[in-house]
Design an enzyme around this catalytic site. Structure first.
Site, mmCIF file in Angstrom:
data_model
loop_
_atom_site.group_PDB
_atom_site.id
_atom_site.type_symbol
_atom_site.label_atom_id
_atom_site.label_comp_id
_atom_site.label_asym_id
_atom_site.label_seq_id
_atom_site.Cartn_x
_atom_site.Cartn_y
_atom_site.Cartn_z
ATOM 1 N N ARG A 1 0.838 -1.189 0.000
ATOM 2 C CA ARG A 1 0.000 0.000 0.000
ATOM 3 C C ARG A 1 0.881 1.251 0.000
ATOM 4 N NH1 ARG A 1 -4.591 -1.273 4.049
ATOM 5 N NH2 ARG A 1 -4.304 -3.173 2.857
ATOM 6 N N GLU B 1 -3.237 -23.541 4.833
ATOM 7 C CA GLU B 1 -2.754 -24.284 6.006
ATOM 8 C C GLU B 1 -2.405 -23.343 7.159
ATOM 9 O OE1 GLU B 1 -2.240 -28.003 6.044
ATOM 10 O OE2 GLU B 1 -2.550 -27.201 8.036
ATOM 11 N N GLU C 1 -1.025 -7.545 19.648
ATOM 12 C CA GLU C 1 -1.040 -6.296 18.893
ATOM 13 C C GLU C 1 -1.213 -5.122 19.863
ATOM 14 O OE1 GLU C 1 -0.910 -6.258 15.504
ATOM 15 O OE2 GLU C 1 -0.832 -8.439 15.458
ATOM 16 N N LYS D 1 -11.322 -18.536 13.362
ATOM 17 C CA LYS D 1 -10.629 -19.816 13.118
ATOM 18 C C LYS D 1 -11.581 -20.994 13.316
ATOM 19 C CE LYS D 1 -6.042 -18.015 14.163
ATOM 20 N NZ LYS D 1 -5.108 -17.663 15.275
ATOM 21 N N GLY E 1 3.346 -16.346 14.465
ATOM 22 C CA GLY E 1 4.725 -15.882 14.347
ATOM 23 C C GLY E 1 5.075 -15.737 12.881
#
Lengths: 431, 431
Positions: free
Chosen positions: B59, B142, B203, B218, B315
């Site tokens: 961006r 995955e 975060e 999820k 990670g």
């Protein structure tokens, strides 16, 4: 409760609704696993395929089997079984021959092969994998290790995930059942083995399981898969679980751990080191929680740290489900060449440096009490010492020691045996 | 130590030695994960392939990034990124747009797509999977759940293994780190959150993780994958971990369990039930041992009982390695059509009947002491009661109750609140 709507769009629904294709299987072997494959093949339904047993190879058509063989196209001739235009050959004969010859014949004819036979893979894996590579023919063997947990095929397709430098696992359910039963019921080894046999978890002739041979063959399969190392089973240090006593398990528990039938290997330095046998496993290690006939494996990966898989390790239906999933994968993979990995053969295998869990037995209380200090003087780092307990008219004590080499611990225990009136039995300890 | 001999035969060695093919990647996004993908793509070597970033969509070209962007073919134009003849599109933009539009454009052009974007899959999974099916183009994800543990793709290829009727898991590392830290250090929620932020596990704006939104997305991905059920995240019952107090964790430990951020669902009856939130997990359950940022999932399968997977859940490098393995798989799968599974959309999702771990707070000691007997009279099966402790000038007590419905437990707690001078906070309990 819920409003249910089909989400698959029209054109997708059309492909789902297409008649399922038949996958023709030449089933080599109709014992416990083979019968379960035939039974599950008959009942398993899927939108895209169904299974058909095109031939079933047996040695004695008259033998009593878990499945009625009269409904199957039996043959006693291996070549004839391969001549039935199968899409996939499923080898569940066990043992080395005629399994090896038939698998090689199938691969030479570019017929994909699925096998659950760890003995065959341990002894002839190099030859079979080379034959499969030459003809770009799938050779899948997910059920050979941790039969109920799909992970081998996954890693064979994923080069970064399979950058593994060490592994440890519990790969023999019979041994783990026996040690778990001994720990839970304070039963002796023979009683626990009888229980395992009555529950159908141990063979009438159990030596392959309890002596560590089965686990060693599986470790050879894992080393070829994850390390690219071909090693003969005879080169791997192994100990059976027969020497473990209920009081060893009690003490392990009082130390906050458990004794498990472990396979472990590492090869970061290039040279592999490995062992198979009962080991003290600290409670911080996930393998300490794997009870009964459950199996598990922990892989140390370069990019994702430790990853861990567990589930049932054996059983006819569990194995049959995994075999039939391999059949589906083999048909869909078709001629996609496997990701080749160079394999090197090693002619020796080191033993790793580990901690130790040592049983000390003396006739005399003072001999037992002095033993840990003697070990310390001999350079063994003693971390924990149990109280001395009297069992079977003898003084028993256990020591948990820090990492040292086999040579070091055995030399120290020799001194204890020859000069301090102690008999000793060391097993490894892992954290 | 070992004599090493090459085992790969001549003709195989030739195919290993063939020059590796370049896999051209259009990399959409160059944040933490995208930068890690670009870095790992550069250093990762394999006999059969190497990676080349054909375009990198950003961006703001000026933004400071973990990787030096001057070495990459940057573009700010998504269409231009897809025009660079990539073998695979890697979508690591996060969020819904422009990710959705670009993924659909790639699939329409039959370019395989790899994404780690669970928000995109939760919101638009049906549309994307249908688009991939229409053109028989791989769409792999995955890294969307348990980023470091390959298992989703495995099950999508294995119809018998993926006959799953229930699942439970820990899929948000931030929440698990916070609860683990609170349990280990008796830290409060705010301190543990600060620690997580300083360690790079949370975060600056942590609400998506700690409120359960990330875990819910999820769970939606898992439900579509294992149950063939499409459910909007908003329909799933969720609780954040913010209400858990250090004394809850202490009591859970004294009951022999732990409080973990759980996702769980079952659909054996056809109608799904599910929840997301902190739950008491008994020590017999493998999820009770999953500490820190580790993630795990337990699947109840029809043919293989419970299978369990654990490892790092997030990670940048972990995710990048999984994404690049998906890239390799996508190229090798090519046009192999996915095993289709009919998906049904549900417009409601029940909550399951579970046990309960209930915090009772009273000003008056006798009110607290009477509360468990009151719950029993109201039909709640009280299994364990903690001692009453004084904290923050109040009397606190915990009750572990057997399975009952939400409605039942909430009605009983209403009675306690209105007539017995108790404030209450129930969370679920699983075994």
């Amino acid at each position: 409760m819920s409003t249910v709507a089909s989400l698959v769009r029209e054109e997708d629904a059309a492909s789902v609704a297409a008649p399922p294709r038949d996958i023709r299987i030449a089933l080599l072997g109709l014992g416990q696993v083979g019968s379960a494959v035939a039974a599950l093949a008959r009942t398993s339904t899927h939108a895209s395929h169904r299974f058909a047993v095109a031939s079933a190879l047996v040695r004695s058509p008259e033998r009593v089997r878990p499945i009625d063989p009269s409904t199957l196209p039996l043959t006693m001739d291996g070549a004839a079984a391969l001549d039935t235009r199968p899409d996939v050959v499923v080898e569940v004969l066990g043992g080395l021959e005629p399994a090896r010859t038939l698998v090689l014949a199938a691969l030479a004819r570019r017929i994909p092969v699925v096998t659950a036979n760890k003995s065959l893979l341990a002894a002839h894996g190099d030859e079979l994998i080379a034959a499969a590579a030459r003809t770009s023919t799938p050779l899948l063997h997910e059920a050979a290790v941790l039969a109920g947990v799909p992970f081998l095929g996954t890693f064979s397709r994923r080069p970064l995930a399979s950058d593994v430098t060490a592994l440890s696992g519990i790969v023999n359910g019979t041994s783990n059942f026996i040690l778990s039963r001994m720990a839970a019921d304070r039963a002796g080894f023979r009683q626990a083995l009888l229980d395992a046999q009555q529950a159908g978890y141990a063979e009438p002739e159990p030596s392959k399981d309890v002596d560590g041979d089965d686990a060693t063959e599986k470790l050879c399969v894992l080393l070829r898969h994850f390390a690219g190392i071909s090693v003969a089973p005879a080169l791997i240090d192994r100990t059976g679980v027969g020497g473990v006593e209920p009081c060893d398990l009690e003490c392990a528990s009082s130390f906050g751990g458990a004794i498990r039938p472990i396979v472990a290997a590492e090869w970061e330095s290039g040279t592999p080191s490995a062992f198979v046998g009962p080991a003290f496993v600290a409670s911080s290690h996930p393998l300490s929680r794997i009870d009964g006939v459950q199996n598990a494996i922990s892989l140390r990966t370069r990019w994702s740290g430790d990853v861990f898989f567990s589930g049932p390790g054996a059983g006819p239906t569990v194995t049959a489900a995994t075999v039939l999933d391999d059949v589906v994968e083999a048909v869909r993979l078709g001629g996609t060449p496997p990701l080749l990995r160079a394999t090197r053969t090693v002619t020796s295998c080191d033993v790793p440096v580990t901690g130790w869990f040592i049983r000390l037995v003396a006739d005399d209380l003072s001999d037992a009490q002095r033993a840990p200090a003697t070990l310390t003087r001999l350079g063994v780092r003693v971390r924990r010492v149990s109280p001395v307990v009297e069992r079977y008219g003898q003084q028993r004590q256990w020591v948990l020691a820090g990492p040292c080499t086999d040579a070091h611990v055995r030399a120290a225990l020799d001194v204890l045996e020859t000069t301090a009136g102690c008999r000793t039995r060391p097993i490894r300890a892992i954290e």
